[in-house]
Write a protein that holds these residues in place. Structure first.
Motif, PDB file in Angstrom:
ATOM      1  N   GLN A  31       0.829  -1.200   0.000  1.00 53.29           N
ATOM      2  CA  GLN A  31       0.000   0.000   0.000  1.00 53.29           C
ATOM      3  C   GLN A  31       0.866   1.252   0.000  1.00 53.29           C
ATOM      4  N   ARG A  32       1.982   1.204   0.711  1.00 56.58           N
ATOM      5  CA  ARG A  32       2.903   2.341   0.723  1.00 56.58           C
ATOM      6  C   ARG A  32       3.475   2.587  -0.675  1.00 56.58           C
ATOM      7  N   LYS A  33       3.789   1.510  -1.389  1.00 55.38           N
ATOM      8  CA  LYS A  33       4.308   1.644  -2.756  1.00 55.38           C
ATOM      9  C   LYS A  33       3.248   2.238  -3.686  1.00 55.38           C
ATOM     10  N   VAL A  34       1.994   1.843  -3.512  1.00 54.41           N
ATOM     11  CA  VAL A  34       0.913   2.413  -4.326  1.00 54.41           C
ATOM     12  C   VAL A  34       0.768   3.906  -4.016  1.00 54.41           C
ATOM     13  N   ASP A  35       0.858   4.262  -2.742  1.00 57.04           N
ATOM     14  CA  ASP A  35       0.768   5.677  -2.367  1.00 57.04           C
ATOM     15  C   ASP A  35       1.916   6.476  -2.974  1.00 57.04           C
ATOM     16  N   GLU A  36       3.111   5.899  -2.976  1.00 57.25           N
ATOM     17  CA  GLU A  36       4.261   6.565  -3.595  1.00 57.25           C
ATOM     18  C   GLU A  36       4.026   6.748  -5.092  1.00 57.25           C
ATOM     19  N   ALA A  39       1.707   9.625  -5.707  1.00 53.96           N
ATOM     20  CA  ALA A  39       2.401  10.905  -5.558  1.00 53.96           C
ATOM     21  C   ALA A  39       3.270  11.191  -6.777  1.00 53.96           C
ATOM     22  N   LEU A  40       3.913  10.150  -7.284  1.00 54.22           N
ATOM     23  CA  LEU A  40       4.740  10.323  -8.477  1.00 54.22           C
ATOM     24  C   LEU A  40       3.891  10.635  -9.702  1.00 54.22           C
ATOM     25  N   ARG A  41       2.676  10.127  -9.764  1.00 51.72           N
ATOM     26  CA  ARG A  41       1.789  10.457 -10.887  1.00 51.72           C
ATOM     27  C   ARG A  41       1.469  11.941 -10.889  1.00 51.72           C
ATOM     28  N   PHE A  42       1.256  12.498  -9.698  1.00 49.78           N
ATOM     29  CA  PHE A  42       1.023  13.942  -9.597  1.00 49.78           C
ATOM     30  C   PHE A  42       2.267  14.689 -10.080  1.00 49.78           C
ATOM     31  N   GLN A  43       3.440  14.224  -9.647  1.00 48.20           N
ATOM     32  CA  GLN A  43       4.685  14.863 -10.071  1.00 48.20           C
ATOM     33  C   GLN A  43       4.846  14.771 -11.586  1.00 48.20           C
ATOM     34  N   PHE A  44       4.496  13.619 -12.169  1.00 50.16           N
ATOM     35  CA  PHE A  44       4.584  13.457 -13.615  1.00 50.16           C
ATOM     36  C   PHE A  44       3.709  14.479 -14.340  1.00 50.16           C
ATOM     37  N   ARG A  45       2.479  14.638 -13.862  1.00 53.04           N
ATOM     38  CA  ARG A  45       1.579  15.600 -14.508  1.00 53.04           C
ATOM     39  C   ARG A  45       2.157  17.009 -14.458  1.00 53.04           C
ATOM     40  N   ALA A  56       9.836  14.021 -16.938  1.00 49.65           N
ATOM     41  CA  ALA A  56       8.541  13.351 -16.983  1.00 49.65           C
ATOM     42  C   ALA A  56       8.719  11.872 -17.314  1.00 49.65           C
ATOM     43  N   CYS A  57       9.602  11.561 -18.257  1.00 49.63           N
ATOM     44  CA  CYS A  57       9.847  10.160 -18.617  1.00 49.63           C
ATOM     45  C   CYS A  57      10.520   9.411 -17.476  1.00 49.63           C
ATOM     46  N   ASP A  58      11.450  10.058 -16.784  1.00 45.19           N
ATOM     47  CA  ASP A  58      12.081   9.424 -15.625  1.00 45.19           C
ATOM     48  C   ASP A  58      11.045   9.126 -14.545  1.00 45.19           C
ATOM     49  N   THR A  59      10.131  10.049 -14.354  1.00 44.19           N
ATOM     50  CA  THR A  59       9.084   9.859 -13.346  1.00 44.19           C
ATOM     51  C   THR A  59       8.174   8.698 -13.725  1.00 44.19           C
ATOM     52  N   LEU A  60       7.872   8.560 -15.010  1.00 46.12           N
ATOM     53  CA  LEU A  60       7.059   7.414 -15.452  1.00 46.12           C
ATOM     54  C   LEU A  60       7.774   6.097 -15.152  1.00 46.12           C
ATOM     55  N   ASP A  65       8.261   1.245 -11.529  1.00 43.95           N
ATOM     56  CA  ASP A  65       8.984   0.480 -10.499  1.00 43.95           C
ATOM     57  C   ASP A  65       8.134   0.312  -9.244  1.00 43.95           C
ATOM     58  N   ARG A  66       7.454   1.376  -8.820  1.00 43.89           N
ATOM     59  CA  ARG A  66       6.614   1.300  -7.614  1.00 43.89           C
ATOM     60  C   ARG A  66       5.454   0.337  -7.817  1.00 43.89           C
ATOM     61  N   TYR A  67       4.834   0.377  -8.997  1.00 43.50           N
ATOM     62  CA  TYR A  67       3.733  -0.541  -9.283  1.00 43.50           C
ATOM     63  C   TYR A  67       4.216  -1.988  -9.271  1.00 43.50           C
ATOM     64  N   ALA A  68       5.373  -2.240  -9.848  1.00 48.35           N
ATOM     65  CA  ALA A  68       5.900  -3.609  -9.865  1.00 48.35           C
ATOM     66  C   ALA A  68       6.186  -4.095  -8.444  1.00 48.35           C
ATOM     67  N   ASP A  69       6.807  -3.235  -7.637  1.00 49.33           N
ATOM     68  CA  ASP A  69       7.078  -3.604  -6.245  1.00 49.33           C
ATOM     69  C   ASP A  69       5.780  -3.875  -5.489  1.00 49.33           C
ATOM     70  N   ALA A  70       4.794  -3.021  -5.697  1.00 53.61           N
ATOM     71  CA  ALA A  70       3.505  -3.179  -5.011  1.00 53.61           C
ATOM     72  C   ALA A  70       2.805  -4.453  -5.451  1.00 53.61           C
ATOM     73  N   ARG A  71       2.838  -4.729  -6.752  1.00 51.67           N
ATOM     74  CA  ARG A  71       2.181  -5.934  -7.265  1.00 51.67           C
ATOM     75  C   ARG A  71       2.784  -7.183  -6.636  1.00 51.67           C
ATOM     76  N   HIS A  72       4.110  -7.246  -6.559  1.00 49.90           N
ATOM     77  CA  HIS A  72       4.772  -8.407  -5.956  1.00 49.90           C
ATOM     78  C   HIS A  72       4.438  -8.522  -4.466  1.00 49.90           C
ATOM     79  N   ALA A  73       4.407  -7.388  -3.774  1.00 53.19           N
ATOM     80  CA  ALA A  73       4.096  -7.421  -2.341  1.00 53.19           C
ATOM     81  C   ALA A  73       2.653  -7.857  -2.101  1.00 53.19           C
ATOM     82  N   PHE A  74       1.723  -7.382  -2.943  1.00 53.85           N
ATOM     83  CA  PHE A  74       0.330  -7.811  -2.789  1.00 53.85           C
ATOM     84  C   PHE A  74       0.195  -9.311  -3.066  1.00 53.85           C
ATOM     85  N   GLU A  75       0.912  -9.818  -4.047  1.00 50.01           N
ATOM     86  CA  GLU A  75       0.873 -11.259  -4.317  1.00 50.01           C
ATOM     87  C   GLU A  75       1.430 -12.037  -3.133  1.00 50.01           C
TER      88      GLU A  75
END
Length: 102
Positions: A31-36, A39-45, A56-60, A65-75
């Motif tokens: 959940q912390r990774k999803v929250d991060e 926040a990064l999506r806001f920064q990207f915009r 912007a590309c670096d932020t994407l 990376d955060r989504y991948a980490d979160a997905r693995h942790a949720f699994e």
């Protein structure tokens, strides 16, 4: 006729059984990774609005990376449904990268 209280007690039982899984350290980390990522999506915009293409590309990439980490942790914590939902977020992220030519 169903008794309304019985349905409510059943719902409470279901929630109480699922709560320990969602409180597991891996789920909290996920959940912390999803929250991060949010926040990064806001920064990207903001970076995209300002025309800072490279940042912007670096932020994407960081969001991915955060989504991948979160997905693995949720699994790992048994919340596979959430992990599946994050896969759709990852697809949307790839589309954003393509749209911004990253």
């Amino acid at each position: 006729m169903r008794h309304p209280l019985r349905l409510t007690l059943g719902s409470i039982l279901l929630i109480s059984l699922a709560a320990p899984a969602l409180a597991a350290p891996a789920c909290l980390d996920a959940q912390r990774k999803v929250d991060e990522a949010n926040a990064l999506r806001f920064q990207f915009r903001q970076e995209a609005r300002l025309g800072n293409h490279d940042r912007a590309c670096d932020t994407l990439d960081e969001i991915g990376d955060r989504y991948a980490d979160a997905r693995h942790a949720f699994e790992d914590c048994g919340a596979g449904v959430v992990a599946i939902d994050l896969r759709s977020e990852s697809r949307a992220l790839r589309a954003a990268k393509a749209a911004h030519r990253c």
